[in-house]
Design a protein around this motif. Structure first.
Motif, PDB file in Angstrom:
ATOM      1  N   LEU A 154      11.530  -7.798  12.663  1.00 32.18           N
ATOM      2  CA  LEU A 154      10.462  -6.966  12.111  1.00 32.18           C
ATOM      3  C   LEU A 154      10.933  -6.410  10.777  1.00 32.18           C
ATOM      4  O   LEU A 154      11.989  -5.785  10.694  1.00 32.18           O
ATOM      5  CB  LEU A 154      10.099  -5.814  13.050  1.00 32.18           C
ATOM      6  N   ILE A 155      10.153  -6.650   9.727  1.00 30.55           N
ATOM      7  CA  ILE A 155      10.408  -6.086   8.405  1.00 30.55           C
ATOM      8  C   ILE A 155       9.162  -5.322   7.977  1.00 30.55           C
ATOM      9  O   ILE A 155       8.044  -5.844   8.067  1.00 30.55           O
ATOM     10  CB  ILE A 155      10.709  -7.194   7.376  1.00 30.55           C
ATOM     11  N   THR A 156       9.340  -4.084   7.546  1.00 23.65           N
ATOM     12  CA  THR A 156       8.222  -3.324   6.989  1.00 23.65           C
ATOM     13  C   THR A 156       8.611  -2.802   5.615  1.00 23.65           C
ATOM     14  O   THR A 156       9.772  -2.474   5.365  1.00 23.65           O
ATOM     15  CB  THR A 156       7.815  -2.136   7.877  1.00 23.65           C
ATOM     16  N   VAL A 157       7.627  -2.738   4.720  1.00 17.02           N
ATOM     17  CA  VAL A 157       7.819  -2.167   3.385  1.00 17.02           C
ATOM     18  C   VAL A 157       6.680  -1.181   3.149  1.00 17.02           C
ATOM     19  O   VAL A 157       5.505  -1.538   3.291  1.00 17.02           O
ATOM     20  CB  VAL A 157       7.820  -3.236   2.293  1.00 17.02           C
ATOM     21  N   ASN A 158       7.029   0.039   2.774  1.00 14.99           N
ATOM     22  CA  ASN A 158       6.046   1.082   2.490  1.00 14.99           C
ATOM     23  C   ASN A 158       5.855   1.184   0.974  1.00 14.99           C
ATOM     24  O   ASN A 158       6.793   1.515   0.242  1.00 14.99           O
ATOM     25  CB  ASN A 158       6.523   2.422   3.056  1.00 14.99           C
ATOM     26  N   PHE A 159       4.649   0.886   0.499  1.00 15.78           N
ATOM     27  CA  PHE A 159       4.280   1.079  -0.906  1.00 15.78           C
ATOM     28  C   PHE A 159       3.576   2.432  -0.990  1.00 15.78           C
ATOM     29  O   PHE A 159       2.476   2.599  -0.465  1.00 15.78           O
ATOM     30  CB  PHE A 159       3.360  -0.046  -1.372  1.00 15.78           C
ATOM     31  N   ASN A 160       4.230   3.394  -1.670  1.00 13.89           N
ATOM     32  CA  ASN A 160       3.867   4.800  -1.481  1.00 13.89           C
ATOM     33  C   ASN A 160       3.688   5.529  -2.826  1.00 13.89           C
ATOM     34  O   ASN A 160       4.635   6.123  -3.354  1.00 13.89           O
ATOM     35  CB  ASN A 160       4.962   5.463  -0.641  1.00 13.89           C
ATOM     36  N   ASN A 178       0.086   5.715   1.858  1.00 16.90           N
ATOM     37  CA  ASN A 178       1.056   4.754   2.368  1.00 16.90           C
ATOM     38  C   ASN A 178       0.359   3.445   2.728  1.00 16.90           C
ATOM     39  O   ASN A 178      -0.540   3.434   3.584  1.00 16.90           O
ATOM     40  CB  ASN A 178       1.754   5.296   3.610  1.00 16.90           C
ATOM     41  N   ALA A 179       0.756   2.363   2.067  1.00 16.02           N
ATOM     42  CA  ALA A 179       0.308   1.018   2.429  1.00 16.02           C
ATOM     43  C   ALA A 179       1.532   0.274   2.954  1.00 16.02           C
ATOM     44  O   ALA A 179       2.451  -0.046   2.191  1.00 16.02           O
ATOM     45  CB  ALA A 179      -0.294   0.294   1.230  1.00 16.02           C
ATOM     46  N   VAL A 180       1.567   0.040   4.255  1.00 14.29           N
ATOM     47  CA  VAL A 180       2.741  -0.540   4.908  1.00 14.29           C
ATOM     48  C   VAL A 180       2.478  -2.003   5.228  1.00 14.29           C
ATOM     49  O   VAL A 180       1.540  -2.337   5.965  1.00 14.29           O
ATOM     50  CB  VAL A 180       3.100   0.232   6.193  1.00 14.29           C
ATOM     51  N   TYR A 181       3.299  -2.866   4.644  1.00 13.67           N
ATOM     52  CA  TYR A 181       3.237  -4.300   4.942  1.00 13.67           C
ATOM     53  C   TYR A 181       4.302  -4.629   5.976  1.00 13.67           C
ATOM     54  O   TYR A 181       5.449  -4.184   5.872  1.00 13.67           O
ATOM     55  CB  TYR A 181       3.469  -5.132   3.686  1.00 13.67           C
ATOM     56  N   LYS A 208       4.257 -15.217  15.568  1.00 13.40           N
ATOM     57  CA  LYS A 208       4.748 -14.924  14.225  1.00 13.40           C
ATOM     58  C   LYS A 208       3.566 -14.591  13.335  1.00 13.40           C
ATOM     59  O   LYS A 208       2.552 -15.296  13.347  1.00 13.40           O
ATOM     60  CB  LYS A 208       5.502 -16.117  13.661  1.00 13.40           C
ATOM     61  N   GLY A 209       3.693 -13.497  12.561  1.00  9.31           N
ATOM     62  CA  GLY A 209       2.592 -13.144  11.680  1.00  9.31           C
ATOM     63  C   GLY A 209       2.937 -11.978  10.782  1.00  9.31           C
ATOM     64  O   GLY A 209       4.058 -11.460  10.788  1.00  9.31           O
ATOM     65  N   ASP A 210       1.966 -11.563   9.989  1.00 10.05           N
ATOM     66  CA  ASP A 210       2.155 -10.414   9.114  1.00 10.05           C
ATOM     67  C   ASP A 210       0.860  -9.617   9.066  1.00 10.05           C
ATOM     68  O   ASP A 210      -0.179 -10.039   9.586  1.00 10.05           O
ATOM     69  CB  ASP A 210       2.599 -10.829   7.719  1.00 10.05           C
ATOM     70  N   GLY A 211       0.923  -8.434   8.457  1.00 11.91           N
ATOM     71  CA  GLY A 211      -0.267  -7.598   8.393  1.00 11.91           C
ATOM     72  C   GLY A 211       0.003  -6.300   7.671  1.00 11.91           C
ATOM     73  O   GLY A 211       1.113  -6.040   7.190  1.00 11.91           O
ATOM     74  N   TRP A 212      -1.031  -5.465   7.594  1.00 15.80           N
ATOM     75  CA  TRP A 212      -0.979  -4.205   6.862  1.00 15.80           C
ATOM     76  C   TRP A 212      -1.418  -3.049   7.751  1.00 15.80           C
ATOM     77  O   TRP A 212      -2.209  -3.213   8.675  1.00 15.80           O
ATOM     78  CB  TRP A 212      -1.897  -4.258   5.640  1.00 15.80           C
ATOM     79  N   GLY A 213      -0.906  -1.880   7.427  1.00 12.41           N
ATOM     80  CA  GLY A 213      -1.366  -0.631   8.022  1.00 12.41           C
ATOM     81  C   GLY A 213      -1.383   0.437   6.944  1.00 12.41           C
ATOM     82  O   GLY A 213      -0.645   0.341   5.946  1.00 12.41           O
ATOM     83  N   ALA A 233       7.604  18.397   5.154  1.00 13.94           N
ATOM     84  CA  ALA A 233       6.893  17.158   4.824  1.00 13.94           C
ATOM     85  C   ALA A 233       6.400  16.484   6.095  1.00 13.94           C
ATOM     86  O   ALA A 233       7.042  16.561   7.157  1.00 13.94           O
ATOM     87  CB  ALA A 233       7.800  16.212   4.048  1.00 13.94           C
ATOM     88  N   TYR A 234       5.266  15.792   5.962  1.00 10.60           N
ATOM     89  CA  TYR A 234       4.653  15.121   7.115  1.00 10.60           C
ATOM     90  C   TYR A 234       4.164  13.740   6.689  1.00 10.60           C
ATOM     91  O   TYR A 234       3.568  13.584   5.613  1.00 10.60           O
ATOM     92  CB  TYR A 234       3.474  15.937   7.643  1.00 10.60           C
ATOM     93  N   ARG A 235       4.418  12.718   7.536  1.00  7.36           N
ATOM     94  CA  ARG A 235       3.862  11.378   7.355  1.00  7.36           C
ATOM     95  C   ARG A 235       3.022  11.028   8.571  1.00  7.36           C
ATOM     96  O   ARG A 235       3.447  11.214   9.715  1.00  7.36           O
ATOM     97  CB  ARG A 235       4.967  10.325   7.175  1.00  7.36           C
ATOM     98  N   SER A 236       1.830  10.523   8.330  1.00  5.19           N
ATOM     99  CA  SER A 236       0.915  10.202   9.418  1.00  5.19           C
ATOM    100  C   SER A 236       1.389   8.974  10.190  1.00  5.19           C
ATOM    101  O   SER A 236       2.175   8.167   9.692  1.00  5.19           O
ATOM    102  CB  SER A 236      -0.486   9.946   8.864  1.00  5.19           C
ATOM    103  N   LYS A 237       0.882   8.821  11.403  1.00  4.21           N
ATOM    104  CA  LYS A 237       1.141   7.604  12.158  1.00  4.21           C
ATOM    105  C   LYS A 237       0.365   6.448  11.519  1.00  4.21           C
ATOM    106  O   LYS A 237      -0.668   6.654  10.869  1.00  4.21           O
ATOM    107  CB  LYS A 237       0.758   7.766  13.624  1.00  4.21           C
ATOM    108  N   ILE A 238       0.872   5.245  11.703  1.00  5.50           N
ATOM    109  CA  ILE A 238       0.272   4.061  11.097  1.00  5.50           C
ATOM    110  C   ILE A 238       0.238   2.941  12.128  1.00  5.50           C
ATOM    111  O   ILE A 238       1.234   2.690  12.820  1.00  5.50           O
ATOM    112  CB  ILE A 238       1.061   3.608   9.853  1.00  5.50           C
ATOM    113  N   ASP A 239      -0.904   2.278  12.245  1.00  8.34           N
ATOM    114  CA  ASP A 239      -1.038   1.100  13.092  1.00  8.34           C
ATOM    115  C   ASP A 239      -1.045  -0.138  12.202  1.00  8.34           C
ATOM    116  O   ASP A 239      -1.943  -0.304  11.372  1.00  8.34           O
ATOM    117  CB  ASP A 239      -2.328   1.157  13.910  1.00  8.34           C
TER     118      ASP A 239
END
Length: 426
Positions: A154-160, A178-181, A208-213, A233-239
């Motif tokens: 699992l790899i995630t990248v947060n574009f913030n 937050n746009a998380v790939y 196997k796949g990819d997606g955004w939250g 500081a607070y970060r929301s949950k992301i699906d």
């Protein structure tokens, strides 16, 4: 498959194996900077000694009076094992074949980058790229527990992007989007439990796949004066909704249990999986006691109760991968100190504690235990506009025991983390 061999219903079991022992609690990543690594991220939401503070608190951008950028690269070298035994027949003696893997988690690099630009004496904006969650686990194809064999990544990248506003000399606020790939792969082999005519390396299930939250973050900073300040500081949950390909070497149309795997005769069909990532709340304090020394601390609450199961589905078969996880909310607490040795050098150290979220249902999928973290690091100021950071910390995990499919297991995980960073202001 007979007796007490592992059932195919646990095919999705190892989704969070790697980072559960190699990083922070669950499969959270906190390795956002080399500066933070040296103090095990104690005080991280308010110190603001370079642009990497964006990973924790956007309100702290108000402390910057010129453009600043930081780039960090962290390498995590885990030492994680899982050990256990199984019986070949119901009620039979324990077989000498061991469910032992002393090299579960491969090493991995974790990059990050940050940019902050003050617009005037009130407003600033910034952009961060980093990861809050990630994992990797690798079992040999002939691992006796076939349904757990294979690979998990699992790899995630947060574009913030973020913006901050200084209300007055003491109070500042900030917010971000937050746009998380995410990119993920679950592959399970039959292992030695392979039924005829399959070999140990045949795939029982693969998704196997990819997606955004998408989510948001906010922050607050209170500066009593230049030497004493607090951050919240607070970060929301992301699906994150993953879409990709599912396949199995089982015969097409065969469903091995109520929760899969389902056979596709090795052909890819569309598959989906939603990963529920937790929200986070962090409080930090910083106090410069005199010209040479400062102390800092943090408490982070992580809403891991949002992560209750792993469920992969296809339109044709419905659920094809399912595993209950039943995480509980957890926390991380740390304290550190900084020695401002001279205008060129800063030295720092810290200690922190992570509480595991897998207290309700510990399992081989997440052999996660409480851990202590010990770190040290330094900053060298090359000039008024350039500095270099190095940080190292050691993660010491507590040994844990659990039962999976009526089989006792033990697990333990340590990790060595080294990080380098370059900072530049304009």
């Amino acid at each position: 498959m007979t007796g007490r061999m592992f059932r195919p219903s646990v095919v999705g079991a190892a989704i969070a194996l790697a980072a559960s022992q190699a990083h922070s609690a669950g499969f959270q990543l906190v390795e956002h900077s080399a500066t933070g690594a040296g103090r095990v991220f104690a005080g991280e939401a308010v110190i603001a000694d370079n642009a990497s503070v964006l990973a924790r608190n956007p309100a702290a951008m108000a402390r910057f009076d010129r453009i600043s950028a930081s780039g960090a690269l962290t390498y995590i070298a885990p030492d994680v094992y899982v050990r256990g035994n199984y019986a070949t027949d119901p009620g039979g003696p324990v077989n000498n074949a061991s469910l032992t893997n002393n090299d579960v988690v491969p090493g991995a690099p974790v990059p990050a980058g940050y940019f902050i630009q003050p617009l005037n004496d009130k407003w600033a904006w910034g952009f961060a790229m980093f990861s809050n969650f990630g994992l990797a686990s690798e079992f040999p194809a002939d691992y006796p527990a076939g349904a757990l064999a294979g690979e998990t990544h699992l790899i995630t990248v947060n574009f913030n992007p973020n913006v901050s506003y200084r209300i007055n000399e003491q109070w500042s606020v900030g917010a971000g989007f937050n746009a998380v790939y995410g990119d993920a792969e679950l592959k399970r082999n039959f292992g030695v439990a392979a039924p005829d005519p399959y070999s140990p390396s045949n795939v029982s299930a693969s998704l196997k796949g990819d997606g955004w939250g998408f989510g948001w973050n906010i922050g607050l900073m209170w500066e009593l004066n230049e030497d004493h300040r607090f951050g919240l500081a607070y970060r929301s949950k992301i699906d994150v909704d993953f879409e990709g390909d599912y396949y199995s070497d089982l015969p097409e149309g065969l469903i091995a249990g109520p929760n899969g795997p389902a056979g596709t005769s090795g052909q890819n069909i569309p598959g989906e999986l939603t990963l529920n990532l937790p929200d986070m709340l962090e409080f930090s304090g910083y106090h410069r006691l005199n010209e040479k020394f400062a102390v800092h601390y943090s408490y982070m609450w992580i809403g891991w109760s949002t992560f209750q199961e792993i469920r992969g589905t296809t339109e044709e078969y419905g659920t094809v991968l399912q595993k209950d996880e039943k995480f509980s909310n957890s926390y991380r607490v740390g304290v550190g100190g900084t020695w401002y040795m001279n205008p060129k050098w800063e030295l720092r150290a810290g200690v922190s504690f992570d509480r595991t979220p897998s207290r309700t249902l510990p399992s081989i999928s997440i052999p996660d235990n409480n851990r202590w973290n010990y770190g040290a690091g330094a900053t060298y100021h090359w000039s008024d506009h350039q500095s270099f950071d190095a940080g190292f910390f050691f993660i010491h995990g507590k040994k844990g025991a659990f039962v999976e499919e009526e089989i006792p297991f033990t697990s333990k995980g340590n990790a060595y983390v080294i990080s380098m960073q370059y900072n530049h202001s304009f």
